[in-house]
Design an enzyme around this catalytic site. Structure first.
Site, mmCIF file in Angstrom:
data_model
loop_
_atom_site.group_PDB
_atom_site.id
_atom_site.type_symbol
_atom_site.label_atom_id
_atom_site.label_comp_id
_atom_site.label_asym_id
_atom_site.label_seq_id
_atom_site.Cartn_x
_atom_site.Cartn_y
_atom_site.Cartn_z
ATOM 1 C CE LYS A 22 -1.440 1.666 4.010
ATOM 2 N NZ LYS A 22 -1.249 3.048 4.475
ATOM 3 C CG ASN A 23 2.380 2.774 3.441
ATOM 4 O OD1 ASN A 23 1.219 3.133 3.173
ATOM 5 N ND2 ASN A 23 2.791 2.584 4.689
ATOM 6 C CB CYS A 116 -4.112 11.563 12.236
ATOM 7 S SG CYS A 116 -3.674 9.886 11.887
ATOM 8 N NE ARG A 121 0.368 10.356 9.911
ATOM 9 C CZ ARG A 121 0.083 9.321 9.135
ATOM 10 N NH1 ARG A 121 -1.046 8.715 9.240
ATOM 11 N NH2 ARG A 121 0.960 8.897 8.255
ATOM 12 C CG ASP A 307 3.377 1.502 9.438
ATOM 13 O OD1 ASP A 307 2.960 2.358 10.241
ATOM 14 O OD2 ASP A 307 3.645 1.766 8.253
ATOM 15 N NE ARG A 399 -6.918 4.501 6.089
ATOM 16 C CZ ARG A 399 -6.028 5.190 6.778
ATOM 17 N NH1 ARG A 399 -6.207 5.393 8.055
ATOM 18 N NH2 ARG A 399 -4.959 5.684 6.210
HETATM 19 N N1 EPU Z 1 6.526 14.786 10.520
HETATM 20 C C1 EPU Z 1 6.625 16.126 10.760
HETATM 21 N N2 EPU Z 1 6.459 16.984 9.713
HETATM 22 C C2 EPU Z 1 6.201 16.557 8.448
HETATM 23 C C3 EPU Z 1 6.111 15.184 8.206
HETATM 24 C C4 EPU Z 1 6.275 14.320 9.273
HETATM 25 O O1 EPU Z 1 6.852 16.541 11.885
HETATM 26 O O2 EPU Z 1 6.068 17.398 7.537
HETATM 27 C C5 EPU Z 1 6.691 13.840 11.630
HETATM 28 C C6 EPU Z 1 5.426 12.990 11.856
HETATM 29 O O3 EPU Z 1 4.480 13.672 12.657
HETATM 30 C C7 EPU Z 1 5.977 11.749 12.494
HETATM 31 C C8 EPU Z 1 7.359 11.611 11.831
HETATM 32 O O4 EPU Z 1 7.670 12.897 11.287
HETATM 33 O O5 EPU Z 1 6.122 11.957 13.860
HETATM 34 C C9 EPU Z 1 7.450 10.586 10.741
HETATM 35 O O6 EPU Z 1 6.374 10.747 9.844
HETATM 36 P P1 EPU Z 1 6.455 10.409 8.309
HETATM 37 O O7 EPU Z 1 6.326 11.654 7.518
HETATM 38 O O8 EPU Z 1 7.634 9.536 8.034
HETATM 39 O O9 EPU Z 1 5.140 9.553 8.127
HETATM 40 P P2 EPU Z 1 4.280 9.528 6.818
HETATM 41 O O10 EPU Z 1 5.164 9.688 5.662
HETATM 42 O O11 EPU Z 1 3.113 10.428 6.971
HETATM 43 C C10 EPU Z 1 4.500 6.973 6.327
HETATM 44 C C11 EPU Z 1 3.557 5.824 6.178
HETATM 45 C C12 EPU Z 1 2.970 5.480 7.541
HETATM 46 C C13 EPU Z 1 4.122 5.105 8.459
HETATM 47 C C14 EPU Z 1 5.116 6.271 8.537
HETATM 48 C C15 EPU Z 1 6.342 5.950 9.360
HETATM 49 C C16 EPU Z 1 2.756 6.123 3.924
HETATM 50 C C17 EPU Z 1 1.640 6.450 3.013
HETATM 51 N N3 EPU Z 1 2.512 6.199 5.235
HETATM 52 O O12 EPU Z 1 3.715 8.052 6.855
HETATM 53 O O13 EPU Z 1 2.125 4.356 7.354
HETATM 54 O O14 EPU Z 1 3.637 4.821 9.746
HETATM 55 O O15 EPU Z 1 5.556 6.621 7.214
HETATM 56 O O16 EPU Z 1 7.003 4.859 8.844
HETATM 57 O O17 EPU Z 1 3.830 5.754 3.468
HETATM 58 C C18 EPU Z 1 0.357 2.886 7.856
HETATM 59 O O18 EPU Z 1 0.566 2.323 6.783
HETATM 60 O O19 EPU Z 1 -0.397 2.399 8.754
HETATM 61 C C19 EPU Z 1 1.000 4.174 8.120
HETATM 62 C C20 EPU Z 1 0.564 5.034 9.037
#
Ligand code: EPU
Length: 428
Positions: A22-23, A116, A121, A307, A399
């Site tokens: 998915k990711n 969320c 996030r 995850d 999802r």
């Molecule tokens: N963060 C910030 N600012 C930003 C972006 C992120 O502070 O602009 C913080 C977040 O709040 C969090 C940390 O950085 O504390 C890491 O977040 P990240 O951006 O890596 O998460 P994401 O890209 O939104 C993806 C996966 C998530 C997975 C996380 C961590 C996708 C679509 N989603 O989310 O997947 O948990 O990386 O590995 O790739 C899931 O599949 O259940 C899921 C939540």
């Protein structure tokens, strides 16, 4: 609203196949916005978040054709380069279209995500990065408006903290920027590498994906391509844990064992036998021996994936001793704890740490899914528990897991999906 009725106490045995990730599917679908030629993506799992992303691409003006797990996206024209609130509120990953839309059309309008279940996030790192590439961003009426008349220009972006979709978003934006972009402190997840492979097939010039420094030399145009995405390491990991939890003997086929190194090490420490029986197959033997308690700390890849934290915690309720589970990525990812406690687990939360004391007998109860991975954890708990567990709000699990109840039932589980009070399908 659908529920699962789970009858516990049956070991998982046989062979289970992993779907596409998915990711990975989410960013590669967004990447198709970068070209006016068709992009053909294979192995796309038909889960709810993917449907949401496809609707978002269609909203922007792309043509999206689905044939089984092959999805063709043709973004000839993009008259509406925007992600409306209705879409963003159901799926955070909608922010993945910000970079591609801005790079391709010079503008993007993306709703700000709200809170969320697993944490705040924010998307500040996406925003700062795009500003480094010369875009102007303004926030108004709950929306972010990005403008980059002409082309984005290459720049140096150092992420304050590692972000997976932030790295993906900016890597996509930089492919069409003028000159070189360097992404520092970049995410090293396999999904970032998969996206880079697609972009390179589309004509992008990218080096270093999979390391913490990624270099992108912008080009003026990208073209169509065909790409098969990687298997879902989180789905595979969920099955490995479920097999260990039910003392089963399960072959998890169609996975990439190197993507699961941290989990495999922890399972082995806990006393679970995990073997690579083929280059793409892992076999787990739960065995009768009592499990050892082990500590985990979630980290960015290649560390232990956040995850898989909830699912591993369910397993640790059956281990002798105390396990410390530390969540370092999201501030609120312990929503499954109170539900596990209702089933009989002994878990206390102290800040970012959950302290699990085991082994404790779990008994079936009515529990509620709060997010995708918490739901998977409760399914595992239900499979281990005495009697019947009712898991409510399974739309969360839909999802990100493709027909999870059908896959698990095919290897010995008893899970029925019921719609409201009426059984919609008997044992799936
Ligand atoms: N963060 C910030 N600012 C930003 C972006 C992120 O502070 O602009 C913080 C977040 O709040 C969090 C940390 O950085 O504390 C890491 O977040 P990240 O951006 O890596 O998460 P994401 O890209 O939104 C993806 C996966 C998530 C997975 C996380 C961590 C996708 C679509 N989603 O989310 O997947 O948990 O990386 O590995 O790739 C899931 O599949 O259940 C899921 C939540």
């Amino acid at each position: 609203m659908d529920k699962f009725l789970i009858e516990g106490g049956r070991p998982l045995e046989g062979l289970i196949e992993v779907s596409g990730a998915k990711n990975s599917a989410l960013p590669v679908l967004a990447a198709a916005l970068l070209t006016d030629e068709p992009v053909v993506l294979e192995g796309i799992p038909p889960v709810r978040d993917i449907g949401t992303m496809q609707s978002l691409l269609a909203h922007c003006g792309a043509r999206v054709a689905v044939d089984g797990t092959t999805v063709t996206v043709h973004a000839g024209d993009l008259p509406r380069p925007e992600a409306p609130y209705d879409v963003v509120k159901t799926m955070r990953a909608s922010s993945l279209v910000l970079g591609p839309l801005c790079a391709r059309t010079g503008r993007a309008r993306v709703s700000m995500p709200g809170g969320c279940a697993i944490g705040a996030r924010p998307i500040n790192l996406h925003v700062n990065g795009l500003e480094q590439l010369g875009a102007t961003l303004e926030q108004d009426h709950g929306y972010l408006e990005a403008r980059a008349p002409g082309r984005l220009r290459g720049g140096l972006i150092h992420f304050d903290r590692i972000t997976v979709t932030g790295t993906e978003d900016l890597m996509m934006a930089a492919t069409l920027a003028e000159g070189e972009t360097v992404l520092g402190n970049a995410a090293r997840e396999p999904e970032v590498v998969d996206l880079a492979e697609l972009l390179i097939k589309m004509g992008a010039r990218i080096e270093g994906a999979g390391s913490s420094t990624i270099r992108i030399e912008g080009v003026t145009k990208l073209h169509g391509a065909r790409h098969r995405i990687i298997p879902d390491r989180i789905e595979a990991g969920t099955f490995l844990i479920a097999a260990a939890a039910t003392r089963g003997d399960l072959a998890v086929a169609g996975c990439v064992p190197e993507h699961l190194t941290a989990l495999i090490a922890k399972l082995r420490q806990a006393g679970v036998a995990v073997e690579e029986t083929a280059p793409d197959t892992l076999r787990v033997f739960g065995g009768a021996r009592e499990l050892n308690s082990v500590d985990i700390k979630t980290e960015e890849h290649p560390g232990f994936a956040t995850d898989l934290q909830a699912q591993f915690m369910a397993l640790m309720t059956q281990a002798r001793g105390i396990s410390f589970v530390t969540e370092n990525i999201f501030e609120n990812r312990f929503m499954h704890v109170q539900e596990l406690v209702r089933m009989g687990a002994n878990i206390r939360i102290e800040g970012r740490q959950a302290i699990v004391a085991g082994p404790r007998r779990l008994s079936g109860a009515e529990v509620i899914a709060s997010d995708l991975r918490a739901s998977a954890s409760l399914v595992i708990a239900g499979l281990m528990a005495d009697g019947e567990t009712t898991l409510d709000r399974v739309y969360h699990i839909d999802r990100g897991y493709e027909k999870i109840e059908q896959k698990l039932c095919a290897v010995g589980a008893r899970i029925r999906r019921v719609s409201g009070t009426l059984a919609r399908s008997s044992e799936a």
